[in-house]
Design a protein around this motif. Structure first.
Motif, PDB file in Angstrom:
ATOM      1  N   THR A 121      48.016 -52.029   7.464  1.00  0.00           N
ATOM      2  CA  THR A 121      49.442 -52.312   7.678  1.00  0.00           C
ATOM      3  C   THR A 121      49.597 -53.186   8.919  1.00  0.00           C
ATOM      4  O   THR A 121      48.693 -53.218   9.773  1.00  0.00           O
ATOM      5  CB  THR A 121      50.221 -50.999   7.913  1.00  0.00           C
ATOM      6  OG1 THR A 121      49.624 -50.369   9.049  1.00  0.00           O
ATOM      7  CG2 THR A 121      50.147 -50.079   6.701  1.00  0.00           C
ATOM      8  N   GLY A 140      48.093 -65.229   4.238  1.00  0.00           N
ATOM      9  CA  GLY A 140      49.337 -65.388   3.486  1.00  0.00           C
ATOM     10  C   GLY A 140      50.107 -66.568   4.047  1.00  0.00           C
ATOM     11  O   GLY A 140      49.702 -67.167   5.057  1.00  0.00           O
ATOM     12  N   SER A 172      54.095 -64.221   2.239  1.00  0.00           N
ATOM     13  CA  SER A 172      53.430 -63.813   0.997  1.00  0.00           C
ATOM     14  C   SER A 172      52.312 -62.859   1.345  1.00  0.00           C
ATOM     15  O   SER A 172      51.816 -62.848   2.474  1.00  0.00           O
ATOM     16  CB  SER A 172      52.887 -65.027   0.228  1.00  0.00           C
ATOM     17  OG  SER A 172      51.684 -65.490   0.828  1.00  0.00           O
ATOM     18  N   ALA A 173      51.945 -62.041   0.375  1.00  0.00           N
ATOM     19  CA  ALA A 173      50.920 -61.025   0.648  1.00  0.00           C
ATOM     20  C   ALA A 173      50.094 -60.791  -0.618  1.00  0.00           C
ATOM     21  O   ALA A 173      50.067 -59.697  -1.162  1.00  0.00           O
ATOM     22  CB  ALA A 173      51.582 -59.735   1.119  1.00  0.00           C
ATOM     23  N   ALA A 174      49.405 -61.870  -1.082  1.00  0.00           N
ATOM     24  CA  ALA A 174      48.646 -61.752  -2.335  1.00  0.00           C
ATOM     25  C   ALA A 174      47.422 -60.855  -2.164  1.00  0.00           C
ATOM     26  O   ALA A 174      47.126 -60.033  -3.027  1.00  0.00           O
ATOM     27  CB  ALA A 174      48.228 -63.138  -2.824  1.00  0.00           C
ATOM     28  N   ASN A 175      46.713 -61.009  -1.051  1.00  0.00           N
ATOM     29  CA  ASN A 175      45.477 -60.238  -0.861  1.00  0.00           C
ATOM     30  C   ASN A 175      45.520 -59.327   0.348  1.00  0.00           C
ATOM     31  O   ASN A 175      44.497 -58.969   0.898  1.00  0.00           O
ATOM     32  CB  ASN A 175      44.286 -61.202  -0.722  1.00  0.00           C
ATOM     33  CG  ASN A 175      43.958 -61.863  -2.040  1.00  0.00           C
ATOM     34  OD1 ASN A 175      43.973 -61.215  -3.072  1.00  0.00           O
ATOM     35  ND2 ASN A 175      43.693 -63.160  -2.015  1.00  0.00           N
ATOM     36  N   ASP A 223      47.922 -55.971   2.440  1.00  0.00           N
ATOM     37  CA  ASP A 223      48.884 -54.892   2.231  1.00  0.00           C
ATOM     38  C   ASP A 223      50.293 -55.479   2.107  1.00  0.00           C
ATOM     39  O   ASP A 223      50.694 -56.335   2.911  1.00  0.00           O
ATOM     40  CB  ASP A 223      48.805 -53.935   3.435  1.00  0.00           C
ATOM     41  CG  ASP A 223      49.455 -52.609   3.136  1.00  0.00           C
ATOM     42  OD1 ASP A 223      48.734 -51.701   2.706  1.00  0.00           O
ATOM     43  OD2 ASP A 223      50.690 -52.509   3.300  1.00  0.00           O
ATOM     44  N   GLU A 224      51.027 -54.995   1.104  1.00  0.00           N
ATOM     45  CA  GLU A 224      52.313 -55.662   0.858  1.00  0.00           C
ATOM     46  C   GLU A 224      53.349 -55.414   1.942  1.00  0.00           C
ATOM     47  O   GLU A 224      54.372 -56.116   2.007  1.00  0.00           O
ATOM     48  CB  GLU A 224      52.857 -55.344  -0.534  1.00  0.00           C
ATOM     49  CG  GLU A 224      53.085 -53.879  -0.798  1.00  0.00           C
ATOM     50  CD  GLU A 224      53.569 -53.661  -2.230  1.00  0.00           C
ATOM     51  OE1 GLU A 224      54.357 -52.736  -2.425  1.00  0.00           O
ATOM     52  OE2 GLU A 224      53.157 -54.439  -3.125  1.00  0.00           O
ATOM     53  N   SER A 225      53.062 -54.474   2.847  1.00  0.00           N
ATOM     54  CA  SER A 225      53.997 -54.252   3.962  1.00  0.00           C
ATOM     55  C   SER A 225      54.027 -55.449   4.927  1.00  0.00           C
ATOM     56  O   SER A 225      54.858 -55.509   5.825  1.00  0.00           O
ATOM     57  CB  SER A 225      53.639 -52.972   4.716  1.00  0.00           C
ATOM     58  OG  SER A 225      52.280 -52.995   5.107  1.00  0.00           O
ATOM     59  N   TRP A 226      53.117 -56.434   4.716  1.00  0.00           N
ATOM     60  CA  TRP A 226      53.156 -57.647   5.552  1.00  0.00           C
ATOM     61  C   TRP A 226      54.303 -58.571   5.154  1.00  0.00           C
ATOM     62  O   TRP A 226      54.709 -59.436   5.937  1.00  0.00           O
ATOM     63  CB  TRP A 226      51.840 -58.418   5.428  1.00  0.00           C
ATOM     64  CG  TRP A 226      50.769 -57.849   6.291  1.00  0.00           C
ATOM     65  CD1 TRP A 226      49.856 -56.902   5.921  1.00  0.00           C
ATOM     66  CD2 TRP A 226      50.503 -58.160   7.662  1.00  0.00           C
ATOM     67  NE1 TRP A 226      49.043 -56.613   6.991  1.00  0.00           N
ATOM     68  CE2 TRP A 226      49.413 -57.371   8.061  1.00  0.00           C
ATOM     69  CE3 TRP A 226      51.076 -59.029   8.585  1.00  0.00           C
ATOM     70  CZ2 TRP A 226      48.887 -57.424   9.351  1.00  0.00           C
ATOM     71  CZ3 TRP A 226      50.558 -59.087   9.866  1.00  0.00           C
ATOM     72  CH2 TRP A 226      49.478 -58.297  10.239  1.00  0.00           C
ATOM     73  N   LEU A 227      54.815 -58.418   3.928  1.00  0.00           N
ATOM     74  CA  LEU A 227      55.863 -59.338   3.470  1.00  0.00           C
ATOM     75  C   LEU A 227      57.048 -59.315   4.423  1.00  0.00           C
ATOM     76  O   LEU A 227      57.574 -58.233   4.731  1.00  0.00           O
ATOM     77  CB  LEU A 227      56.345 -58.922   2.081  1.00  0.00           C
ATOM     78  CG  LEU A 227      55.916 -59.761   0.899  1.00  0.00           C
ATOM     79  CD1 LEU A 227      56.731 -59.384  -0.335  1.00  0.00           C
ATOM     80  CD2 LEU A 227      56.030 -61.252   1.178  1.00  0.00           C
TER      81      LEU A 227
END
Ligand code: BGC
Length: 276
Positions: free
Chosen positions: A51, A86, A95-98, A100-104
Motif C-alpha cells: 500500500t 503507473g 493508474s495501477a495496473a501492476n 496495489d490498487e490503493s495507489w490510484l
C-alpha cells in the motif's frame, strides 16, 4: 552525457533515486555528472500488501540509511526521485495496473511530505528510459529514443533530444487482438506462455513494428531484467526502421533516472541566479 538539459549546468553534484518495484525497493546516491551510483545501492523487500503507506515507510528507511552516509547530498539541496509503476502526473498516481490498487489517485506529495528534500515521483519506465537516453545506450545521441522495459508489465519512455515526454504507456496499446499488449510482450508473458526465445523475439519485433507506425523513432532501447539475455532474443528483432539495442544501465537505470529527473525538476523550479 546525452543532449544537454537547460538545468544541467546548475544541477547539484548528487541526488537520491528510489526505485519502487514489485519485489524490492532500491535506493542509491547518484553522481549526476557520471550517471552512476556513489556507493552501494540499498534494498528492502517490498512490503505486502504494497500500500502507499507501507511503501512510504520503506522509502523513509532507505532515505535514512542513504543520508547517514558520508557522501550523502547536503540537506539544503537534497532532491529525491521516486519511481512508481503507473501513470504519474504532477506527483499523482493515475493508474495501477501492476501495483496495489490503493495507489490510484494517490498524491505522493502528501504521502511523502514528512520526508526530507524536494521529492518528485515519476513512472518507473520513464526513469529507466531517461537514464538510458542520457547516460546509457542513448548517450550523446540526439533524436527520438524509445526505451521499452520488459518485466512483469511493459513500460515505455519517450525521450526527444534528452527531454522526457512522460507517461507514453505503450505497453497498454492493443496489439494483435490482445489488450493490453503487455499480456503478450512482457517478460512474464514469455514465461507464462512458455515461449521459446526465437518466438519471443519475433513477437517483440512485431510489437515494435506496430509502435513504429504510431511513433517513429531513431532508436529503441530494450530494458528490464530480461535485457541481460538480449543475445537470446534480439537477433530475431530485425528489419525495423529504427536501430534496436539493449539497455546498458540495467539494474540501476531506475535509480539513476529518478535522481536525475528530481534534480532537474527542482533546479528548473528554483533556478540559481548567476552573478554577472
Ligand atoms: C504500467 C506502466 C509501467 C510498466 C512497467 C505497466 O503495466 O502501466 O506504468 O511502467 O507496467 O512497470
Amino acid at each position: 552525457m546525452g543532449p544537454i538539459s537547460p538545468a544541467l549546468p546548475q544541477l547539484p553534484r548528487r541526488a537520491i533515486g528510489i526505485d519502487v518495484g514489485g519485489t524490492g525497493i532500491k535506493g542509491g546516491i547518484v553522481n549526476l555528472q557520471k550517471g552512476s551510483l556513489t556507493g552501494k545501492r540499498f534494498r528492502i523487500p517490498t512490503p505486502r500488501p504494497a500500500t502507499p503507506q507501507a511503501v512510504a515507510g520503506v522509502i523513509g528507511e532507505i532515505l535514512d540509511e542513504l543520508l547517514s552516509r558520508e557522501k550523502a547530498p547536503a540537506a539544503e539541496d537534497l532532491t529525491v526521485g521516486v519511481t512508481v509503476p503507473g501513470i504519474v502526473i504532477d506527483n499523482v498516481v493515475l493508474s495501477a495496473a501492476n501495483i496495489d490498487e490503493s495507489w490510484l489517485d494517490c498524491d505522493t506529495t502528501q504521502l511523502l511530505n514528512n520526508l526530507p528534500g524536494h521529492i518528485s515521483t515519476l513512472n518507473d519506465a520513464d526513469a529507466a528510459g531517461l537514464a538510458e537516453a542520457r547516460y546509457g545506450a542513448g548517450a550523446n545521441k540526439p533524436g527520438t529514443i524509445l526505451t521499452v522495459t520488459l518485466g512483469t508489465g511493459v513500460g515505455s519512455a519517450l525521450v526527444h533530444d534528452g527531454v522526457l515526454v512522460p507517461n507514453s504507456e505503450l505497453g497498454h496499446l492493443e496489439f494483435e487482438g490482445e489488450k493490453p499488449a503487455e499480456r503478450k510482450v512482457s517478460a512474464s508473458a514469455r514465461e507464462r506462455l512458455d515461449m521459446p526465445w526465437d518466438e519471443y523475439g519475433e513477437t517483440l519485433r512485431r510489437f515494435l513494428a506496430h509502435v513504429e507506425r504510431i511513433q517513429p523513432v531513431s532508436k529503441f532501447i530494450i530494458g528490464g531484467g530480461i535485457s541481460k539475455r538480449s543475445e537470446d532474443f534480439l537477433p530475431f528483432v530485425s528489419g525495423l526502421r529504427a536501430e534496436v539495442v539493449p539497455a546498458q544501465l540495467t539494474n540501476n537505470a531506475g535509480i539513476v533516472g529518478a535522481a536525475l529527473y528530481a534534480a532537474e525538476r527542482a533546479t528548473l523550479k528554483t533556478p540559481k541566479v548567476h552573478e554577472t
